[in-house]
Write an enzyme that holds these catalytic residues in place. Structure first.
Site, PDB file in Angstrom:
ATOM      1  CE  LYS A  50     111.681  54.840  16.256  1.00 44.11           C
ATOM      2  NZ  LYS A  50     111.547  53.490  15.970  1.00 44.11           N
TER       3      LYS A  50
ATOM      4  CD  GLN B 221     108.737  51.201  15.635  1.00 46.33           C
ATOM      5  OE1 GLN B 221     109.091  51.900  15.305  1.00 46.33           O
ATOM      6  NE2 GLN B 221     108.883  50.593  16.969  1.00 46.33           N
TER       7      GLN B 221
ATOM      8  CG  ASP C  72     116.440  49.689  13.756  1.00 46.41           C
ATOM      9  OD1 ASP C  72     116.799  50.720  14.703  1.00 46.41           O
ATOM     10  OD2 ASP C  72     114.932  49.440  13.682  1.00 46.41           O
TER      11      ASP C  72
END
Ligand code: NDP
Length: 289
Positions: free
Chosen positions: A57, A101, A124
């Protein structure tokens, strides 16, 4: 015996490159108005797979001109400290997108963490506000993997409209949002899960089949209608260290008309969608500033 179908592989890496290229002028426009889109990734603990994802990422951010920072917290960090880090990032004007995460250690509530991320920075798309907006058909930040699946179909010229879409998996991260997005694109949608009876009978009705199960090579050729489009979301580590999808590539190849490989299918698109959401978050902030 069905006649073999000529299977075209969907090159997710190439599509992701194209999406990243389309983002560059948007990043340039923001930068020339003094805004550098910024992403903060919070990693709690030392999960090796999570470390790999976080690194890719960061690399992708750099490539398109985004600012990114990584917040490494020890696996033993108390939930309140994780929440405090998220609140700090909510207040930080350099940061437009926050990603925590997953998975998190058992002593940390995923829901409490995700609910603490400001919905405006929730790139997200997991905050209940954004889930609600998606469910009511007005998404702002759609979750990255489902958005990647839909974008792959769009870029391949495959319209879900009027088609039978079968999604195997009902997680909040993949299965459910993919189903909602397919519905929004006018597919007739069926969601399957571990209690579904006669799974093969259901999957064989699919014009578009999405596998998001987490079990290596689970979906076999006999579960596919000849000519169906098969999107494999699964990423499973085999005992020999190699990666395999949820779809049994060998038996589905020659039966599906299109198929995403693993790796190189949905995975790269997930990261591209994260970058796109971060750019969108920065554009929305710039507009309201
Ligand atoms: P979850 O474990 O949260 O969900 C798996 C789903 O599969 C559940 O709904 C479960 O049903 C269903 N399932 C399990 N066994 C069966 C079975 N025998 N028959 C039918 N359904 C079954 O996984 P995720 O949704 O988070 O991830 C799915 C896969 O996608 C994983 O391999 C993961 O690594 C991968 N992934 C890939 C990403 C990418 O970027 N490409 C991003 C995110 C995930 P039930 O609800 O009944 O338990």
């Amino acid at each position: 015996m069905d006649t073999p179908v000529d299977t075209k592989l969907i090159d997710g890496a190439a599509h992701a490159r194209a999406v990243r290229a389309e983002l560059r002028p948007r990043v340039e426009a923001l930068r020339s108005s003094g805004v550098v889109p910024g992403l903060a990734v919070v990693l709690v603990g030392n999960d090796p797979a999570s470390r790999v994802y976080v690194r890719s990422k960061a690399r992708a951010c750099e490539e398109v001109g985004l600012y990114s920072e990584q917040h490494d917290l020890q696996g033993s960090t108390a939930e309140e400290q994780v929440l405090e880090r998220v609140r700090m990032l909510n207040r930080d004007p350099r940061i437009h997108g926050i990603l925590v995460q997953l998975p998190l250690a058992a002593h940390i509530s995923v829901d409490r963490v995700l609910h603490t991320i400001s919905p405006e920075k929730d790139v997200d798309g997991f905050h209940p506000c954004n889930v609600g907006l998606l469910a009511t058909g007005n998404p702002v930040f759609a979750p990255c993997t489902p958005a990647g699946v839909l974008r792959l179909l769009e870029r391949e010229g495959i319209s879900p409209e009027g088609k039978r879409a079968v999604i195997v998996g009902r997680s909040n991260i993949v299965g459910k949002p993919v189903a909602m997005m397919m519905l929004r694109k006018h597919a007739t949608v069926t969601i399957c899960h571990s209690r579904t009876r006669e799974l093969g009978g259901v999957t064989r009705e699919a014009d578009i089949l999405v596998a998001a199960i987490g079990r290596a090579r689970f979906v076999t050729g006999d579960m596919i209608k000849p000519g169906a489009v098969v999107i494999d979301v699964g990423i499973n580590r085999l005992p020999d260290g190699k990666l395999a999808g949820d779809v049994d590539f060998a038996s589905v190849h020659g039966r599906a008309s299109r198929l995403t490989p693993v790796p190189g299918g949905v995975g790269p698109m997930t990261i591209a969608m994260l970058l796109e959401n971060t750019v969108l978050a920065a554009e929305r902030t710039a507009k309201t500033a």
